[in-house]
Design a protein around this motif. Structure first.
Motif, PDB file in Angstrom:
ATOM      1  N   LEU A  13       2.788   1.585  -3.332  1.00 27.79           N
ATOM      2  CA  LEU A  13       2.001   2.119  -4.445  1.00 27.79           C
ATOM      3  C   LEU A  13       1.851   3.634  -4.336  1.00 27.79           C
ATOM      4  O   LEU A  13       1.929   4.360  -5.338  1.00 27.79           O
ATOM      5  CB  LEU A  13       0.616   1.460  -4.471  1.00 27.79           C
ATOM      6  CG  LEU A  13       0.546   0.045  -5.024  1.00 27.79           C
ATOM      7  CD1 LEU A  13      -0.855  -0.523  -4.844  1.00 27.79           C
ATOM      8  CD2 LEU A  13       0.954   0.010  -6.486  1.00 27.79           C
ATOM      9  N   TYR A  14       1.619   4.111  -3.113  1.00 31.83           N
ATOM     10  CA  TYR A  14       1.506   5.562  -2.914  1.00 31.83           C
ATOM     11  C   TYR A  14       2.795   6.264  -3.338  1.00 31.83           C
ATOM     12  O   TYR A  14       2.758   7.253  -4.074  1.00 31.83           O
ATOM     13  CB  TYR A  14       1.195   5.876  -1.441  1.00 31.83           C
ATOM     14  CG  TYR A  14       1.308   7.346  -1.133  1.00 31.83           C
ATOM     15  CD1 TYR A  14       0.280   8.226  -1.466  1.00 31.83           C
ATOM     16  CD2 TYR A  14       2.454   7.858  -0.525  1.00 31.83           C
ATOM     17  CE1 TYR A  14       0.389   9.577  -1.206  1.00 31.83           C
ATOM     18  CE2 TYR A  14       2.573   9.207  -0.259  1.00 31.83           C
ATOM     19  CZ  TYR A  14       1.541  10.064  -0.595  1.00 31.83           C
ATOM     20  OH  TYR A  14       1.659  11.404  -0.350  1.00 31.83           O
ATOM     21  N   CYS A  26      -2.830  -3.324  -6.506  1.00 31.53           N
ATOM     22  CA  CYS A  26      -4.068  -3.382  -5.706  1.00 31.53           C
ATOM     23  C   CYS A  26      -4.616  -4.808  -5.645  1.00 31.53           C
ATOM     24  O   CYS A  26      -5.044  -5.271  -4.585  1.00 31.53           O
ATOM     25  CB  CYS A  26      -5.118  -2.444  -6.295  1.00 31.53           C
ATOM     26  SG  CYS A  26      -4.716  -0.702  -6.121  1.00 31.53           S
ATOM     27  N   VAL A  71       0.827  -1.217   0.000  1.00 31.28           N
ATOM     28  CA  VAL A  71       0.000   0.000   0.000  1.00 31.28           C
ATOM     29  C   VAL A  71       0.863   1.271   0.000  1.00 31.28           C
ATOM     30  O   VAL A  71       0.711   2.121  -0.892  1.00 31.28           O
ATOM     31  CB  VAL A  71      -1.009  -0.014   1.173  1.00 31.28           C
ATOM     32  CG1 VAL A  71      -1.770   1.297   1.240  1.00 31.28           C
ATOM     33  CG2 VAL A  71      -1.967  -1.189   1.027  1.00 31.28           C
ATOM     34  N   GLY A 127      -0.215  -0.094 -10.944  1.00 30.55           N
ATOM     35  CA  GLY A 127      -1.076   0.240  -9.812  1.00 30.55           C
ATOM     36  C   GLY A 127      -2.208  -0.747  -9.629  1.00 30.55           C
ATOM     37  O   GLY A 127      -2.484  -1.204  -8.510  1.00 30.55           O
ATOM     38  N   LEU A 128      -2.866  -1.109 -10.738  1.00 32.14           N
ATOM     39  CA  LEU A 128      -3.969  -2.071 -10.647  1.00 32.14           C
ATOM     40  C   LEU A 128      -3.475  -3.444 -10.196  1.00 32.14           C
ATOM     41  O   LEU A 128      -4.102  -4.095  -9.360  1.00 32.14           O
ATOM     42  CB  LEU A 128      -4.673  -2.184 -12.004  1.00 32.14           C
ATOM     43  CG  LEU A 128      -5.461  -0.949 -12.454  1.00 32.14           C
ATOM     44  CD1 LEU A 128      -5.993  -1.137 -13.861  1.00 32.14           C
ATOM     45  CD2 LEU A 128      -6.595  -0.651 -11.493  1.00 32.14           C
ATOM     46  N   VAL A 187      -2.525  -6.869  -3.278  1.00 33.13           N
ATOM     47  CA  VAL A 187      -2.857  -6.665  -1.862  1.00 33.13           C
ATOM     48  C   VAL A 187      -3.974  -7.610  -1.455  1.00 33.13           C
ATOM     49  O   VAL A 187      -3.886  -8.311  -0.429  1.00 33.13           O
ATOM     50  CB  VAL A 187      -3.269  -5.197  -1.595  1.00 33.13           C
ATOM     51  CG1 VAL A 187      -3.854  -5.049  -0.200  1.00 33.13           C
ATOM     52  CG2 VAL A 187      -2.070  -4.269  -1.760  1.00 33.13           C
ATOM     53  N   MET A 188      -5.029  -7.676  -2.278  1.00 36.04           N
ATOM     54  CA  MET A 188      -6.155  -8.563  -1.964  1.00 36.04           C
ATOM     55  C   MET A 188      -5.731 -10.033  -2.011  1.00 36.04           C
ATOM     56  O   MET A 188      -6.148 -10.836  -1.182  1.00 36.04           O
ATOM     57  CB  MET A 188      -7.309  -8.297  -2.929  1.00 36.04           C
ATOM     58  CG  MET A 188      -7.941  -6.921  -2.750  1.00 36.04           C
ATOM     59  SD  MET A 188      -9.379  -6.656  -3.800  1.00 36.04           S
ATOM     60  CE  MET A 188      -8.601  -6.392  -5.374  1.00 36.04           C
TER      61      MET A 188
END
Length: 199
Positions: free
Chosen positions: A119-120, A166, A116, A162-163, A169-170
């Protein structure tokens, strides 16, 4: 396998983000789409404009290089980790050492949480590059020659990073949950023979 696929996507898309020294003037990248689309490395530019375009491409590339390398390193590490998990599963290590599943849960959770802020930082750094004077000057130079596609905005490969991050992460959070579930299942199965023997 899903984690390995996502890691490959992050690695490849990060490499695409800094795959050449710049726009279609990047001579080391003769296979670049812009090179063939515009018919040559210096098509539309001559003299000082050509040199300026090449210098701006090089400076823009150097601005993006650190974050692209960092993203490729993260993708590579995630790929190695997911391959280790595949090998561990094939060798049935969790059955022989159930505590491995708890370690896997901790690592999966730590990776998911770590992605997280990564990515930021990735997008924060890229937006800083695209808002730089080098990018603006480069964009204006290419637009003055009638070329589009050199704007100071995120492109598809960077959005794909980015996608993929994300989704990763899941995937890692789900993997952590499955590791805990697997630990309980193995622990219960290992207790059954003892219970039957006692009966």
């Amino acid at each position: 396998m899903v984690e390995a696929l996502l890691a490959v996507l992050i690695l490849v898309c990060s490499a695409v983000s800094c795959g050449s020294t710049g726009g279609y003037t990047g001579l080391p990248s003769l296979g670049g789409i812009y090179y063939y689309q515009y018919g040559g490395a210096y098509s539309g530019f001559s003299g000082a404009d050509g040199e300026q375009a090449q210098q701006l491409d090089q400076r823009f590339y150097l601005l993006k290089l650190p974050i692209a390398r960092a993203a490729m390193a993260v993708g590579g590490c995630l790929l190695v980790f997911s391959c280790i998990l595949i090998v561990v599963g094939v060798l049935r290590l969790p059955w022989h050492f159930p505590a491995w599943l708890l370690l896997e849960c901790i690592l999966d959770t730590a990776i998911a949480i770590g992605i997280v802020p990564a990515l930021y930082y990735f997008f924060h750094f890229l937006l800083g590059v695209y808002n730089s004077s080098v990018c603006k000057e480069r964009e204006q130079l290419y637009q003055s020659k009638g070329y589009q596609g050199f704007g100071c905005s995120l492109h598809g490969a960077e959005i794909a990073v980015g996608l993929s991050g994300c989704v990763a992460v899941m995937a890692y959070l789900l993997s952590a949950g499955l590791a805990v579930r697997g630990y309980r299942a193995v622990h219960k199965l290992k207790q059954k023979p003892v219970q039957l023997y006692e009966l």
